[in-house]
Enzyme design. Structure first.
Site, mmCIF file in Angstrom:
data_model
loop_
_atom_site.group_PDB
_atom_site.id
_atom_site.type_symbol
_atom_site.label_atom_id
_atom_site.label_comp_id
_atom_site.label_asym_id
_atom_site.label_seq_id
_atom_site.Cartn_x
_atom_site.Cartn_y
_atom_site.Cartn_z
ATOM 1 C CB ALA A 16 -0.877 -0.084 1.212
ATOM 2 N N GLY B 210 2.950 -2.588 -5.278
ATOM 3 C CA GLY B 210 3.870 -3.726 -5.035
ATOM 4 C C GLY B 210 3.951 -4.168 -6.410
ATOM 5 N N GLY C 37 4.703 -7.215 -7.294
ATOM 6 C CA GLY C 37 4.243 -8.381 -7.472
ATOM 7 C C GLY C 37 2.452 -8.159 -7.965
ATOM 8 C CG LEU D 65 16.445 -0.972 -24.390
ATOM 9 C CD1 LEU D 65 16.728 -0.978 -25.772
ATOM 10 C CD2 LEU D 65 17.814 -0.757 -23.477
ATOM 11 N N GLY E 110 12.164 1.091 -26.119
ATOM 12 C CA GLY E 110 11.391 -0.342 -26.203
ATOM 13 C C GLY E 110 12.218 -1.294 -25.407
ATOM 14 C CB ALA F 257 2.620 0.561 -13.527
ATOM 15 C CB ALA F 258 6.649 1.760 -17.676
ATOM 16 N N GLY F 259 7.128 -0.982 -16.304
ATOM 17 C CA GLY F 259 7.884 -2.122 -16.080
ATOM 18 C C GLY F 259 7.104 -3.198 -15.699
ATOM 19 C CG ASP F 260 5.352 -3.211 -11.925
ATOM 20 O OD1 ASP F 260 6.258 -3.941 -11.883
ATOM 21 O OD2 ASP F 260 4.986 -2.519 -11.037
ATOM 22 N NE ARG G 284 -4.637 4.475 -20.208
ATOM 23 C CZ ARG G 284 -5.466 3.457 -20.500
ATOM 24 N NH1 ARG G 284 -5.375 2.400 -19.588
ATOM 25 N NH2 ARG G 284 -5.501 3.408 -21.783
ATOM 26 N N GLY H 118 -0.543 7.097 -12.288
ATOM 27 C CA GLY H 118 -0.593 5.935 -11.405
ATOM 28 C C GLY H 118 -0.210 4.545 -11.447
HETATM 29 P P1 ADP Z 1 11.203 0.439 -15.472
HETATM 30 O O1 ADP Z 1 10.045 1.220 -15.673
HETATM 31 O O2 ADP Z 1 10.953 -0.833 -15.009
HETATM 32 O O3 ADP Z 1 12.394 1.237 -15.085
HETATM 33 P P2 ADP Z 1 11.571 0.901 -18.434
HETATM 34 O O4 ADP Z 1 12.012 2.263 -18.077
HETATM 35 O O5 ADP Z 1 12.900 0.246 -18.984
HETATM 36 O O6 ADP Z 1 11.636 -0.051 -17.075
HETATM 37 O O7 ADP Z 1 10.332 0.779 -19.137
HETATM 38 C C1 ADP Z 1 9.710 -0.520 -19.269
HETATM 39 C C2 ADP Z 1 8.996 -0.522 -20.668
HETATM 40 O O8 ADP Z 1 7.986 0.379 -20.491
HETATM 41 C C3 ADP Z 1 9.675 -0.190 -21.917
HETATM 42 O O9 ADP Z 1 10.513 -1.490 -22.193
HETATM 43 C C4 ADP Z 1 8.756 0.334 -22.721
HETATM 44 O O10 ADP Z 1 8.172 -0.678 -23.337
HETATM 45 C C5 ADP Z 1 7.604 1.008 -21.760
HETATM 46 N N1 ADP Z 1 8.215 2.469 -21.669
HETATM 47 C C6 ADP Z 1 8.827 3.149 -20.568
HETATM 48 N N2 ADP Z 1 9.135 4.630 -20.945
HETATM 49 C C7 ADP Z 1 8.334 4.594 -22.209
HETATM 50 C C8 ADP Z 1 8.017 6.013 -23.005
HETATM 51 N N3 ADP Z 1 8.603 7.111 -22.395
HETATM 52 N N4 ADP Z 1 7.489 5.703 -24.109
HETATM 53 C C9 ADP Z 1 6.914 4.526 -24.360
HETATM 54 N N5 ADP Z 1 7.114 3.357 -23.791
HETATM 55 C C10 ADP Z 1 7.891 3.440 -22.506
#
Ligand code: ADP
Length: 324
Positions: free
Chosen positions: A35, A62, A64, A243, A247, A271-274, A307, A309
């Site tokens: 939380a 979290g 997970g 990356l 990508g 939450a991009a990585g998740d 988005r 959150g």
């Molecule tokens: P983390 O969020 O775990 O640090 P990254 O920054 O590499 O890892 O982002 C994870 C994934 O989220 C990327 O491989 C990509 O698919 C997507 N992503 C992150 N940032 C962007 C962005 N600015 N534009 C488009 N996709 C993104």
């Protein structure tokens, strides 16, 4: 535990979806449930100081839980193995996972507070975060063992590093014994025993995590490939380096394939990585090729960064399929 009826219901639904009958879309996610309590302060408070804050927010998180919700929202049939506390955050978390369609029978309620993060964000956007693992520290090898039938019935087991390493390793051993593919998102980076990496099929670090795990520089594509090869030499067949806006780079035994992502107006990458990891796992479980699965994961993660959150930012399957 999945009953025979549930297993055959799953086979039927995969057949209806036009996917090969042998393909299973059962996924187990083992990891943390947190939380997050955040507020804005004019600056980060110093030692001994009390500041007036604003914009208090409570949100579930979290890695997970986020990855379990991403997998479920994107079409996976997901069982979550985790621990929450016997408190209101734990109750809310369980209800939220259930609402997302996740099988929560392997989420244990323990006598410890639900994992919590306290976050201050200042006017310049800097933040300062304290995390108390709480119930997450109680996720024991016995919980992994109790979930062994679920792991055996799944095609993929997805894990991160916010819960005890011994438990992650126990789950990976069960997965290896029953032919379930293991995907490890090594976040947050921490030293990993070689015995654990040897049990992992796919590992998905970002560049910072890759540098930390290998103790190598990761600033160019050449360095990224070298570090990925080093990680690969410790066990995983496949290293997928995320990356950010560029990508992902997919490194297998004999190939190095950059997979570009869509240009979007990013407003919050929480939450991009998740989202990436949940989406990747669902696509692989549905029998997509590795590269197609990474394209799907990139699309889902790109949508999530548009988005605000964590859980709220994770897109649905329909949204990702419509986003080209
Ligand atoms: P983390 O969020 O775990 O640090 P990254 O920054 O590499 O890892 O982002 C994870 C994934 O989220 C990327 O491989 C990509 O698919 C997507 N992503 C992150 N940032 C962007 C962005 N600015 N534009 C488009 N996709 C993104």
């Amino acid at each position: 535990m999945l009953s025979t009826d549930e297993i055959s219901a799953n086979e039927e639904s995969t057949t209806r979806a036009g996917i090969d009958r042998k393909v299973t879309i059962n996924i187990v996610v083992l990891g943390s449930a947190n939380a997050d309590y955040s507020m804005r302060t004019p600056r980060i408070p110093s030692a001994g100081e009390t500041l007036q804050g604003s914009d208090f927010q409570f949100a579930l998180g979290g890695k997970g839980a986020n990855q379990a919700i991403a997998s479920a929202r994107l079409g996976g049939r997901v069982a979550f193995v985790a621990c929450v506390g016997r408190d209101s955050a734990g109750e809310l978390a369980l209800a939220t996972y259930r609402d997302a369609g996740i099988d929560v029978d392997a989420v244990s309620v323990v006598d410890a507070p639900t994992g919590s993060a306290l976050i201050f964000v200042d006017d310049a956007g800097e933040n300062c975060i304290g995390v108390a693992a709480g119930a997450n520290e109680h996720l024991a090898q016995s919980h992994a063992e109790a979930a062994s039938r679920r792991i055996a019935n799944a095609s993929h087991l997805l894990m991160q590093l916010e819960t005890p390493i011994a438990t992650i390793q126990a789950a990976a051993e069960i997965a290896r014994d029953c032919g379930t593919q293991t995907i490890l998102n090594p976040a947050p980076a921490r030293p990993l025993p070689r015995e654990l990496l040897a049990l992992v099929d796919i590992v998905t670090p970002n560049q910072t995590e890759l540098a930390s795990l290998t103790d190598m520089r990761v600033t160019s594509q050449t360095e990224t490939v070298e570090a990925a090869r080093e990680l690969q030499s410790r066990g995983p067949n496949t290293v997928i380096v995320t990356l950010g806006a560029a990508g992902a780079l997919v490194v297998t035994d004999d190939t190095v394939i950059p997979v570009e992502t869509s240009q979007v107006a990013a407003i919050d990458t929480t939450a991009a990585g998740d989202t990436f990891n949940g989406a990747l796992t669902v696509a692989l479980a549905q029998g997509e090729t590795l590269i197609d699965a990474v394209h799907f994961a990139n699309r889902a993660a790109a949508l999530s960064v548009t988005r605000r959150g964590a859980i709220d930012a994770i897109p649905t399957r329909v949204e990702v399929d419509a986003f080209r």
